[in-house]
Scaffold this motif. Structure first.
Motif, short mmCIF file in Angstrom:
data_model
loop_
_atom_site.label_atom_id
_atom_site.label_comp_id
_atom_site.label_asym_id
_atom_site.label_seq_id
_atom_site.Cartn_x
_atom_site.Cartn_y
_atom_site.Cartn_z
N ALA A 136 -28.50 6.08 -10.98
CA ALA A 136 -29.96 6.06 -10.88
C ALA A 136 -30.40 7.09 -9.85
CB ALA A 136 -30.43 4.66 -10.48
N VAL A 137 -31.57 7.66 -10.09
CA VAL A 137 -32.11 8.67 -9.18
C VAL A 137 -33.23 8.04 -8.35
CG1 VAL A 137 -33.32 10.89 -9.01
CG2 VAL A 137 -31.51 10.56 -10.71
N VAL A 138 -33.13 8.23 -7.05
CA VAL A 138 -34.11 7.67 -6.12
C VAL A 138 -34.77 8.82 -5.36
CG1 VAL A 138 -34.50 6.11 -4.18
CG2 VAL A 138 -32.76 5.56 -5.89
N ASP A 139 -36.05 9.02 -5.61
CA ASP A 139 -36.84 10.06 -4.95
C ASP A 139 -37.60 9.40 -3.80
OD1 ASP A 139 -38.29 12.30 -4.27
OD2 ASP A 139 -39.33 12.49 -6.19
N VAL A 140 -37.50 9.98 -2.61
CA VAL A 140 -38.05 9.38 -1.40
C VAL A 140 -38.92 10.39 -0.67
CG1 VAL A 140 -37.46 8.35 0.84
CG2 VAL A 140 -35.98 7.96 -1.14
N TRP A 141 -40.06 9.93 -0.16
CA TRP A 141 -40.83 10.79 0.74
C TRP A 141 -41.64 9.93 1.70
CZ3 TRP A 141 -42.09 9.63 -4.16
CH2 TRP A 141 -43.41 9.35 -4.50
N GLN A 142 -41.80 10.43 2.92
CA GLN A 142 -42.51 9.67 3.95
C GLN A 142 -43.09 10.61 4.99
OE1 GLN A 142 -38.79 7.75 5.94
NE2 GLN A 142 -40.22 8.14 7.62
N LEU A 196 -65.71 8.36 3.78
CA LEU A 196 -65.28 7.17 4.52
C LEU A 196 -66.15 6.94 5.75
CD1 LEU A 196 -61.37 7.43 4.42
CD2 LEU A 196 -62.84 5.92 3.09
N ARG A 197 -66.47 8.01 6.46
CA ARG A 197 -67.33 7.85 7.65
C ARG A 197 -68.71 7.34 7.25
NH1 ARG A 197 -64.26 12.40 9.11
NH2 ARG A 197 -65.75 13.86 8.17
N ALA A 198 -69.25 7.85 6.16
CA ALA A 198 -70.57 7.41 5.70
C ALA A 198 -70.55 5.94 5.31
CB ALA A 198 -71.04 8.27 4.52
N ALA A 199 -69.40 5.49 4.78
CA ALA A 199 -69.27 4.09 4.34
C ALA A 199 -68.84 3.17 5.46
CB ALA A 199 -68.26 4.01 3.19
N GLY A 200 -68.58 3.72 6.66
CA GLY A 200 -68.14 2.89 7.78
C GLY A 200 -66.75 2.32 7.60
N ARG A 201 -65.89 3.04 6.87
CA ARG A 201 -64.53 2.57 6.62
C ARG A 201 -63.53 3.33 7.46
NH1 ARG A 201 -63.14 2.98 0.43
NH2 ARG A 201 -61.08 2.67 1.39
N HIS A 202 -62.46 2.63 7.87
CA HIS A 202 -61.39 3.33 8.58
C HIS A 202 -60.47 4.03 7.57
CE1 HIS A 202 -57.79 0.99 7.67
NE2 HIS A 202 -58.45 -0.13 7.85
N PRO A 203 -59.73 5.06 8.00
CA PRO A 203 -58.91 5.84 7.08
C PRO A 203 -57.42 5.49 7.11
CG PRO A 203 -59.20 7.08 9.08
CD PRO A 203 -59.90 5.74 9.31
N TYR A 204 -57.04 4.39 7.74
CA TYR A 204 -55.63 4.18 8.03
C TYR A 204 -54.85 3.52 6.88
CZ TYR A 204 -56.08 5.76 12.78
OH TYR A 204 -56.28 6.56 13.86
N ARG A 205 -53.59 3.96 6.77
CA ARG A 205 -52.62 3.36 5.88
C ARG A 205 -51.54 2.69 6.71
NH1 ARG A 205 -50.20 5.08 0.92
NH2 ARG A 205 -50.60 2.84 0.75
N PRO A 206 -51.05 1.52 6.30
CA PRO A 206 -49.94 0.90 7.02
C PRO A 206 -48.67 1.73 6.84
CG PRO A 206 -50.41 -0.31 5.01
CD PRO A 206 -51.49 0.71 5.16
N ALA A 207 -47.73 1.61 7.77
CA ALA A 207 -46.49 2.36 7.71
C ALA A 207 -45.73 2.04 6.43
CB ALA A 207 -45.62 2.01 8.92
N HIS A 208 -45.21 3.09 5.78
CA HIS A 208 -44.54 2.89 4.50
C HIS A 208 -43.65 4.08 4.17
CE1 HIS A 208 -48.18 5.25 3.57
NE2 HIS A 208 -47.43 5.83 2.65
N ILE A 209 -42.78 3.87 3.20
CA ILE A 209 -41.97 4.93 2.59
C ILE A 209 -42.21 4.87 1.09
CG2 ILE A 209 -39.63 5.84 2.23
CD1 ILE A 209 -38.77 4.43 4.79
N HIS A 210 -42.39 6.05 0.49
CA HIS A 210 -42.60 6.15 -0.95
C HIS A 210 -41.27 6.23 -1.69
CE1 HIS A 210 -46.97 7.25 -0.80
NE2 HIS A 210 -46.63 7.73 0.38
N PHE A 211 -41.22 5.63 -2.89
CA PHE A 211 -40.04 5.69 -3.74
C PHE A 211 -40.45 5.91 -5.20
CE2 PHE A 211 -38.62 3.25 -0.13
CZ PHE A 211 -37.28 3.58 0.04
N ILE A 212 -39.67 6.71 -5.89
CA ILE A 212 -39.67 6.71 -7.35
C ILE A 212 -38.22 6.49 -7.77
CG2 ILE A 212 -40.05 8.00 -9.48
CD1 ILE A 212 -42.18 9.61 -8.05
N ALA A 213 -37.97 5.46 -8.55
CA ALA A 213 -36.62 5.16 -9.02
C ALA A 213 -36.57 5.30 -10.54
CB ALA A 213 -36.20 3.75 -8.61
N LYS A 214 -35.53 5.99 -11.03
CA LYS A 214 -35.36 6.23 -12.46
C LYS A 214 -33.91 5.96 -12.86
CE LYS A 214 -38.74 10.02 -12.52
NZ LYS A 214 -38.96 11.45 -12.88
#
Length: 279
Positions: A136-142, A196-214
């Protein structure tokens, strides 16, 4: 006006395209009526979309970012994500999978800068019936320890930092060294940040690692693994968190295990399976 616009699409030869364009026209016109859209607002919206397109480059996709923060990316994923019991849940691709991940050996490091907390990611790719998927191929990016992807700071990070393309072993296992990812703000120096600023929203994403598995004979999965305990798990700017994808990056104090993994001791360790649905 709406009827005329819809009727103009009748000659569209592709039935699916005709359905999509017809629905788009009807909903856009309904939106304008409901909100009593003014000419000034329409012009501002056109300007915003123009600026969004102009912000796109070979390594930055502002339109994907816009889709993400509006929840559209996750809605499309939810409508079509695979639901086989036990399969790893999918999430959004995100705007930073624009650069091919370099092929790396199992156990190799993807943190080429080395300024973060050492971490080992290990696991297995398997089918929903438990069968391991060798090859299996595992593609990772973070992002790096400071919350930036390599394409965001090419003057600081070498190309391919935080990325790797791994092939699972005969037992379907994968393993790599990295740094513990951090939460980070999505890019806010473009039109999406203005929104986002106009909508009063914060821009943050929680810590994570991306994966595509095939794997052969199985449906690929695009997903994240999130770091348990992150402050933004309940308010991800792109709405991508799913409970099943939150994993403990456990503090590990084991000199012999650290030597086996090739990392300093102590370190963090996260272990999980990537489970694919049969095609």
């Amino acid at each position: 006006m709406t009827r005329q616009a819809v009727d103009s699409l009748r000659a569209t030869s592709d039935p699916r395209l005709r359905d999509l364009l017809t629905a788009l026209v009807r909903h856009l016109h309904a939106f304008a009526r409901e909100t009593r859209l003014t000419e000034a607002e329409w012009e501002r919206a056109i300007g915003f979309l123009t600026a969004t397109g102009q912000a796109c480059t070979d390594t930055r996709q502002e339109f994907i970012l816009l889709s993400d923060v509006l929840g559209l990316s996750m809605l499309v994923e939810a409508l079509h994500g695979h639901r086989a019991p036990g399969a790893t849940e999918s999430t959004v691709l995100g705007p930073f999978h624009q650069t091919a991940s370099p092929v790396r050996e199992l156990g190799a490091g993807i943190d080429l800068v080395g300024d973060g907390e050492p971490c080992v990611i290990s696991g297995r790719v398997r089918s929903t019936d438990g069968t391991p998927l060798p090859g299996a191929v595992v593609d990772v990016w973070q992002a790096d320890a400071n919350g930036f992807y390599d394409v965001q700071r090419p003057d600081v990070q070498p190309p391919g930092n935080g990325r790797g393309l791994f092939t699972a072993d005969a037992e379907g296992r994968f393993r790599f060294r990295t740094c513990v990812p951090s939460s980070y703000p999505i890019p806010v120096d473009g039109p999406v940040g203005t929104l986002l600023r106009a909508a009063g929203r914060h821009p943050y994403r929680p810590a994570h690692i991306h994966f595509i598995a095939k794997a052969d004979g199985h449906i690929p999965v695009t997903t994240h693994v999130f770091v348990a305990g992150d402050a933004f798990l309940d308010s991800d700017a792109v709405f991508a968190v799913k409970d099943s994808l939150v994993q403990d990056f456990a503090p590990t104090d084991d000199p012999s295990l650290a030597r086996a993994f090739g990392v300093p001791n102590p370190f963090r360790h996260a272990s999980f399976d990537l489970v694919l649905e049969r095609a």
